[in-house]
Design an enzyme around this catalytic site. Structure first.
Site, PDB file in Angstrom:
ATOM      1  N   SER A  95       1.522   1.134  -4.128  1.00 40.97           N
ATOM      2  CA  SER A  95       2.852   1.450  -4.646  1.00 40.97           C
ATOM      3  C   SER A  95       2.729   2.637  -5.597  1.00 40.97           C
ATOM      4  O   SER A  95       2.240   2.487  -6.724  1.00 40.97           O
ATOM      5  CB  SER A  95       3.456   0.247  -5.382  1.00 40.97           C
ATOM      6  N   LYS A 171      10.299   0.605  -1.572  1.00 40.94           N
ATOM      7  CA  LYS A 171       9.535  -0.333  -2.404  1.00 40.94           C
ATOM      8  C   LYS A 171      10.046  -0.316  -3.844  1.00 40.94           C
ATOM      9  O   LYS A 171      10.126  -1.362  -4.505  1.00 40.94           O
ATOM     10  CB  LYS A 171       8.050   0.025  -2.376  1.00 40.94           C
ATOM     11  N   LYS A 239       4.010  -0.693 -14.179  1.00 44.07           N
ATOM     12  CA  LYS A 239       3.697   0.574 -13.498  1.00 44.07           C
ATOM     13  C   LYS A 239       4.818   0.953 -12.527  1.00 44.07           C
ATOM     14  O   LYS A 239       5.284   2.098 -12.502  1.00 44.07           O
ATOM     15  CB  LYS A 239       2.380   0.445 -12.739  1.00 44.07           C
TER      16      LYS A 239
END
Length: 291
Positions: A95, A171, A239
């Protein structure tokens, strides 16, 4: 197809095991060799460097922590793109930001002619173990069709969302929904406890109603017991929320709810909970749930 897999963390380990169970011969590499050994015992073949893997494998799959780790694995000194070998497709399950994917895809194509598929996943460790991950993909349709049978070993849904970078955008949409929902669940449990209601029964009470969801059923038990196993860390979610904020800034997208959730995870990190499971964001609120 000869395939390789780089990154053998919480997600990578079960994904490789699913590939081995499906009958694939898998070459593996990880920065720390201790995570390689259990998979070698299960039938995988160890590579010393990503470059060695690229010499032998047509498709290589990545599942590493962040953009720097992806860059090092693909474009570093001993990276996948450092040799002219068998490599034709790189599938990145990490990701990272959409722009980082686009930039690295262009460099990969220029250096060795291989195609890039950004293919982040959703479903967590459980989904990887059970082969039920959802995979959102950006890249060429032909490249995806070439590796789709491989992806089927650990996924139940693979969706092509557009050109390179589109998988990462999707995502980030996923993480926006997950992170904000978990924050709301944590606050609801705090409200229950602060008013004399057993928070552990909230998922039972709300099951089948409008507030019910997969996340509610999975996370109420994890949030109301002290011994939660780490399946996805606070720092990993933070993150991704930071990447959401960066993308929203570039596209001038107003996201006040995601911003509030980001602050919750940031506070959890400052409290020393970064390596803990995301369920521990309950500790940002005043109630400690028995710990």
């Amino acid at each position: 197809m000869m395939i390789g897999f780089c990154g053998l963390g919480r997600m990578g380990q079960p994904m490789v095991r699913r590939l081995l169970q499906a009958g694939y011969q898998v070459r593996v590499w990880n920065r720390s060799r201790d995570k390689v050994l259990p998979l070698v015992e299960a039938g995988a073949i160890c590579c010393d460097t990503p470059a060695q893997m690229a010499e032998q494998c047509e498709a290589v799959f990545l599942c590493v922590f962040d953009a720097q780790a992806v860059y090092d694995t693909v474009l570093g000194e001993q990276g996948l793109a450092s040799v002219q070998g068998a490599l034709r497709i790189v599938v990145d399950h990490s990701s990272i930001s959409p722009q980082a994917s686009r930039d690295m895809a262009a460099q990969l194509q220029q250096r060795c002619g291989a195609h890039w598929l950004d293919a982040p996943v959703s479903g967590g460790v459980g989904g990887a173990e059970q082969g039920t991950l959802a995979i959102m993909v950006g890249g060429q349709a032909a490249a995806l069709e070439r590796v789709r049978p491989v992806l089927a070993a650990y996924s139940q849904r693979v969706t092509l969302m557009g050109a390179v970078g589109a998988g990462q955008v999707t995502k980030l949409c996923n993480q926006t929904i997950v992170a904000t929902t978990l924050t709301a669940i944590a606050e609801a449990l705090s409200l229950a406890n602060d008013n004399g209601v057993d928070a552990s029964r909230i998922s039972e009470a709300l099951g089948g109603g409008w507030a019910d969801s997969v996340l509610l059923q999975l996370f109420v038990p994890r949030m109301t017991r002290p011994d939660t196993q780490v399946k996805a860390s606070v720092d990993t979610m933070l993150k991704d929320l930071n990447t959401v904020a960066q993308l929203a800034s570039v596209s001038h997208t107003s996201m006040p709810v995601a911003h509030a959730a980001q602050q919750t995870y940031r506070n959890a990190h400052r409290m020393g909970l970064g390596k803990e499971d995301v369920a521990r964001i309950t500790q940002v609120n005043s109630y400690n749930y028995g710990e």
